[in-house]
Design an enzyme around this catalytic site. Structure first.
Site, short mmCIF file in Angstrom:
data_model
loop_
_atom_site.label_atom_id
_atom_site.label_comp_id
_atom_site.label_asym_id
_atom_site.label_seq_id
_atom_site.Cartn_x
_atom_site.Cartn_y
_atom_site.Cartn_z
N ARG A 54 0.82 -1.21 0.00
CA ARG A 54 0.00 0.00 0.00
C ARG A 54 0.86 1.26 0.00
NH1 ARG A 54 -2.17 1.59 4.45
NH2 ARG A 54 -2.86 -0.45 5.20
N TYR A 106 -13.29 17.81 -16.24
CA TYR A 106 -13.73 16.42 -16.40
C TYR A 106 -14.87 16.12 -15.41
CZ TYR A 106 -13.30 11.33 -16.38
OH TYR A 106 -13.56 9.99 -16.46
N ASP A 178 -4.74 19.12 -15.21
CA ASP A 178 -5.07 17.76 -15.63
C ASP A 178 -4.61 17.64 -17.08
OD1 ASP A 178 -6.29 15.43 -16.60
OD2 ASP A 178 -8.00 15.63 -15.24
N LYS A 203 -5.67 6.34 -19.96
CA LYS A 203 -5.93 6.79 -21.34
C LYS A 203 -4.69 6.60 -22.21
CE LYS A 203 -9.75 7.92 -19.24
NZ LYS A 203 -10.03 9.22 -18.70
C1 LIG Z 1 -10.52 9.71 -17.51
C2 LIG Z 1 -10.13 11.02 -16.97
C3 LIG Z 1 -9.95 11.20 -15.59
C4 LIG Z 1 -10.21 10.11 -14.59
O1 LIG Z 1 -9.38 9.02 -14.76
P1 LIG Z 1 -9.80 7.50 -14.39
O2 LIG Z 1 -8.53 6.78 -14.67
O3 LIG Z 1 -10.93 7.12 -15.26
O4 LIG Z 1 -10.16 7.50 -12.95
C5 LIG Z 1 -9.56 12.45 -15.15
N1 LIG Z 1 -9.37 13.47 -16.01
C6 LIG Z 1 -9.55 13.33 -17.33
C7 LIG Z 1 -9.34 14.50 -18.22
C8 LIG Z 1 -9.94 12.11 -17.86
O5 LIG Z 1 -10.13 11.99 -19.18
#
Ligand SMILES: *Cc1c(COP(=O)(O)O)cnc(C)c1O
Length: 389
Positions: A54, A106, A178, A203
């Protein structure tokens, strides 16, 4: 904590950095690829200081070191998902703190702030950061931190990260960017003045839609301590297996992204000429509202395209379902092309009036362009459009 990946004076290129992960933590075996350390605990006093998964695991360290070198920063902390990374940052705030947010963040970030962290007294204010007045708002509101995203989802608004950070840094206000849509290959928020760069590694970084992950990159030692603390104290750590998958995935990020962007540039231009398409939004097209800023802060325009269909909800949805190689699904950034209908999917939980005021109407669709052959993708799009005529 991390080994120095720089060699004698010359900086390796980004493809090299993405492939060479350094320490495999298995020196006795000669393994070229790191094994998966599926262990919950470690014997006390081991040379790398691991104690319990963890709070750290060789697979986390390996991924963290690759992400740090690609992002060109000193610290990275990995998490179970992008949302875990968001949670880690937000949990370091306290009651009464104000987060000044871009209004088109987001969806799950909005939900976390509004439904969860608001209960603990963390306040938010929402702004359109493409508005020149927003810099004045930073001075007036004097927030605890600023939370932005560029390009935004799904409208691909491009915010001037450098200008926002410059204003915030005058008052020591940390800015979180982000960076999921751009990846560090196209845009490096920390070099533009941000304190924290957040990525959903689910992603583009992983790129194969088979694992979830998140990361926070920073050059700030204090923030790094907070992120490591949140990882173990809140149980936001990823699994060793997912970390291993993402480490494997990032090796081909430069290759994948190049193909995806080449495809996207071409598809965006073709869509713009189509009579059933009202408008196309793509950061590197000259008709994008913040085209100049995009050219200034991004290396290329990315592989997401948003368009408005000349048709109502039914026609737009029909178009999405008519596609063969674009799967109608949430998420983005994988080798396979996807299509998303924000009004009924990613942004369905937002109140209709608010959604419309943000510009997300029923005719909007977002493409995540994959690595397929360009000719197959363009034919697919043209056929699906022809069917809704
Ligand atoms: C998908 C996404 C997230 C969240 O990520 P997860 O891995 O799905 O928890 C945050 N910000 C953006 C811009 C995203 O596309």
């Amino acid at each position: 904590m991390r080994e120095d990946t720089s060699n004698s004076g010359t900086t390796p290129g980004e493809s090299t950095l993405a492939i060479h992960h350094g320490n495999t933590f298995a020196p006795d075996t000669g393994a070229v690829m790191p094994p998966i350390f599926t262990t919950a605990t470690f014997s006390h006093g081991n040379p790398n200081g691991f104690d319990y998964t963890r709070s750290g695991n060789p697979n986390f360290r390996i991924l963290e070191s690759v992400l740090s070198s690609v992002e060109n920063c000193s610290h990275t902390t990995v998490f179970a998902s992008g949302v875990s990374a968001i949670t880690a940052v937000a949990s370091s705030l306290k009651s009464g703190d104000l987060v000044l947010c871009e209004e088109n963040l987001y969806g799950c970030t909005v939900r976390l702030f509004e439904k969860i962290f608001s209960k603990f007294g963390i306040e938010t204010a929402w702004l359109d950061f493409t508005d020149i007045d927003s810099l004045k708002q930073i001075r007036e509101k004097n927030p605890t931190m600023i939370w932005i995203e560029s390009p935004t989802n799904p409208l691909l608004k491009v915010l001037d990260i450098k200008a926002i950070c410059k204003e915030a840094n005058k008052n020591n206000i940390p800015v979180l960017v982000d960076n999921t849509f751009s990846t560090p290959l196209l845009q490096k928020p920390l070099e533009l003045g941000a304190t924290l760069s957040l990525t959903s590694t689910t992603k583009y970084i992983n790129g194969h839609s088979d694992a979830l992950g998140g990361a926070i990159c920073t050059n700030d030692d204090e923030w790094q301590d907070r992120m490591n603390f949140a990882q173990k104290a809140l149980g936001l750590h990823p699994s060793p297996f997912d970390s291993w998958l993402i480490t494997r995935g990032i090796k081909t990020l430069p290759l994948r992204l190049e193909r995806q962007i080449n495809n996207a540039e071409s598809i965006a231009d073709q869509l713009a000429e189509h009579p059933l398409v009202k408008w196309v939004r793509y950061p590197f097209r000259s008709d994008h509202p913040q085209h100049k800023i995009a050219l200034k802060q991004m290396k290329r325009g990315g592989a997401i395209i948003t368009i408005s269909i000349n048709g109502d909800l039914k026609k737009t949805y029909e178009f999405c379902k008519n596609l063969r190689y674009f799967t109608l699904a949430e998420s983005l950034g994988g080798v396979e092309s996807l299509i998303c209908h924000p009004a009924t999917m990613t942004h369905a939980s937002i109140k209709p009036e608010l959604r419309l005021s943000l510009g997300i109407d029923d005719s909007l669709v977002r493409f995540s362009i994959g690595c397929e052959d360009l000719s197959d993708l363009t034919q697919d799009v043209n056929k699906a459009l022809a069917k809704i005529k």
